[in-house]
Write an enzyme that holds these catalytic residues in place. Structure first.
Site, PDB file in Angstrom:
ATOM      1  N   ASN A  14       0.321   4.327 -10.833  1.00 17.59           N
ATOM      2  CA  ASN A  14       1.464   3.274 -10.247  1.00 17.59           C
ATOM      3  C   ASN A  14       0.587   1.928 -11.024  1.00 17.59           C
ATOM      4  OD1 ASN A  14       3.917   2.781  -8.050  1.00 17.59           O
ATOM      5  ND2 ASN A  14       2.445   4.596  -7.520  1.00 17.59           N
ATOM      6  N   MET A  91      -5.977   3.745  -0.410  1.00 14.22           N
ATOM      7  CA  MET A  91      -5.716   4.352   0.803  1.00 14.22           C
ATOM      8  C   MET A  91      -7.013   4.205   1.560  1.00 14.22           C
ATOM      9  SD  MET A  91      -3.641   6.648  -0.156  1.00 14.22           S
ATOM     10  CE  MET A  91      -2.959   7.790  -1.352  1.00 14.22           C
ATOM     11  N   LEU A  94      -6.879  -1.931   6.018  1.00 12.47           N
ATOM     12  CA  LEU A  94      -8.278  -2.787   5.842  1.00 12.47           C
ATOM     13  C   LEU A  94      -8.124  -4.048   6.884  1.00 12.47           C
ATOM     14  CD1 LEU A  94      -7.797  -3.960   1.896  1.00 12.47           C
ATOM     15  CD2 LEU A  94      -9.693  -3.224   3.444  1.00 12.47           C
ATOM     16  N   HIS A 110       4.994   1.617  -0.548  1.00  9.20           N
ATOM     17  CA  HIS A 110       5.413   2.586  -0.002  1.00  9.20           C
ATOM     18  C   HIS A 110       5.823   3.941  -0.112  1.00  9.20           C
ATOM     19  CE1 HIS A 110       3.748   5.603   3.524  1.00  9.20           C
ATOM     20  NE2 HIS A 110       5.529   5.366   3.253  1.00  9.20           N
ATOM     21  N   ASP A 151       1.843  -0.963   7.005  1.00  3.89           N
ATOM     22  CA  ASP A 151       3.432  -0.876   6.334  1.00  3.89           C
ATOM     23  C   ASP A 151       4.900  -1.362   7.351  1.00  3.89           C
ATOM     24  OD1 ASP A 151       2.172   0.620   4.517  1.00  3.89           O
ATOM     25  OD2 ASP A 151       2.890   2.802   5.934  1.00  3.89           O
TER      26      ASP A 151
HETATM   27  C1  GAR Z   1       1.773   6.577  -4.421  1.00  2.00           C
HETATM   28  O1  GAR Z   1       2.352   7.320  -4.479  1.00  2.00           O
HETATM   29  C2  GAR Z   1       2.059   6.219  -3.603  1.00  2.00           C
HETATM   30  O2  GAR Z   1       3.312   5.594  -3.161  1.00  2.00           O
HETATM   31  C3  GAR Z   1       1.256   6.447  -2.181  1.00  2.00           C
HETATM   32  O3  GAR Z   1       0.391   7.038  -2.756  1.00  2.00           O
HETATM   33  C4  GAR Z   1      -0.057   7.273  -4.172  1.00  2.00           C
HETATM   34  C5  GAR Z   1      -0.215   7.134  -5.653  1.00  2.00           C
HETATM   35  O4  GAR Z   1      -0.370   7.681  -6.401  1.00  2.00           O
HETATM   36  N1  GAR Z   1       0.843   5.705  -1.305  1.00  2.00           N
HETATM   37  C6  GAR Z   1       0.465   5.438  -0.534  1.00  2.00           C
HETATM   38  O5  GAR Z   1       0.691   6.617   0.279  1.00  2.00           O
HETATM   39  C7  GAR Z   1      -0.363   4.002   0.886  1.00  2.00           C
HETATM   40  N2  GAR Z   1       0.462   4.471   1.504  1.00  2.00           N
HETATM   41  P1  GAR Z   1      -1.203   6.972  -7.847  1.00  2.00           P
HETATM   42  O6  GAR Z   1      -2.602   6.722  -7.573  1.00  2.00           O
HETATM   43  O7  GAR Z   1      -0.858   7.253  -8.814  1.00  2.00           O
HETATM   44  O8  GAR Z   1      -0.155   5.149  -7.804  1.00  2.00           O
END
Ligand code: GAR
Length: 207
Positions: A14, A91, A94, A110, A151
């Site tokens: 992301n 992850m 906070l 999310h 969330d």
């Molecule tokens: C992504 O799918 C993001 O939406 C999710 O973790 C992944 C991280 O990927 N986030 C969550 O689940 C937060 N609740 P990335 O490090 O490749 O961006």
């Protein structure tokens, strides 16, 4: 030009989508000035370095609890003159001291259509696993403001993704990223930098 700080914990796809959007000129009135990782050696930091973006590691495991971690993170955000903060695969939950310092300036992506499959414990592959177990036919991604409710902040953008019969958590995660997360996260960040999001009665509207 607003200073965008991106918080990461892992691979950083992301973050990459944000960097690519920035290089295409699609993030209006903002630029990524710093990436902060809660994990040492996160690949996201390499992605930042390759594009000349400052990287900082603030390890969550060096702190006894979220509150102590948040106090030090807040100091860094202030020192970096953060205007907009993006949780991009971050992850760590906070403490409210951070949310209170940056009301409607922090967004999270999310990997599901909130209010489904969200809240404490729903992160990463676990979300897609639960989606497949429940047998829903449509999932997607959500970008929302971060508040002290996990969330639970106002929703800025959502995009739906269809589920296929032979999906695994891994194939579904990839498709949700490609078709939804990597598109709506840069769009939402640009809208925020352009001051094009209004809050009314606890809901977010783009103008
Ligand atoms: C992504 O799918 C993001 O939406 C999710 O973790 C992944 C991280 O990927 N986030 C969550 O689940 C937060 N609740 P990335 O490090 O490749 O961006």
């Amino acid at each position: 030009m607003k200073n965008i700080i991106v918080l990461v914990s892992g691979g950083g796809t992301n973050l990459q989508a944000l960097i690519d959007a920035q290089e295409r000129g699609e993030i209006k009135n903002g630029r990524i000035t710093c990436v902060i990782s809660s994990k040492e050696g996160a690949y996201a930091l390499e992605r930042a370095a390759k594009h000349g973006i400052k990287g900082i590691t603030l390890k969550r495991k060096d702190y006894p609890d979220n509150k102590a971690y948040s106090v030090d993170l807040l100091k860094i955000l202030q020192a970096e003159k953060a205007d907009v903060i993006v949780y991009a695969g971050f992850m760590t939950i906070l403490d409210e001291c951070i949310c209170n310092a940056y009301p409607y300036k922090m967004v999270n992506v999310h990997p599901a259509l909130i209010p489904s499959f969200c809240g404490k414990g729903f992160y990463g592959l676990r979300v897609h696993d639960e989606v497949l177990k429940r047998g829903v036919k449509v999932t997607g991604a959500t970008v929302h403001f971060v508040t002290d409710e996990c969330d639970g902040g106002p929703i800025i953008l959502q995009k739906a993704v269809e589920i296929k019969n032979d999906d695994t958590p891994e194939t579904l995660q990839r498709r949700v990223m490609e078709e939804a997360e990597w598109k709506i996260l840069p769009q939402a960040v640009s809208l925020l930098c352009e001051d094009r999001i209004q809050i009314k009665d606890g809901r977010a509207y783009t103008i």
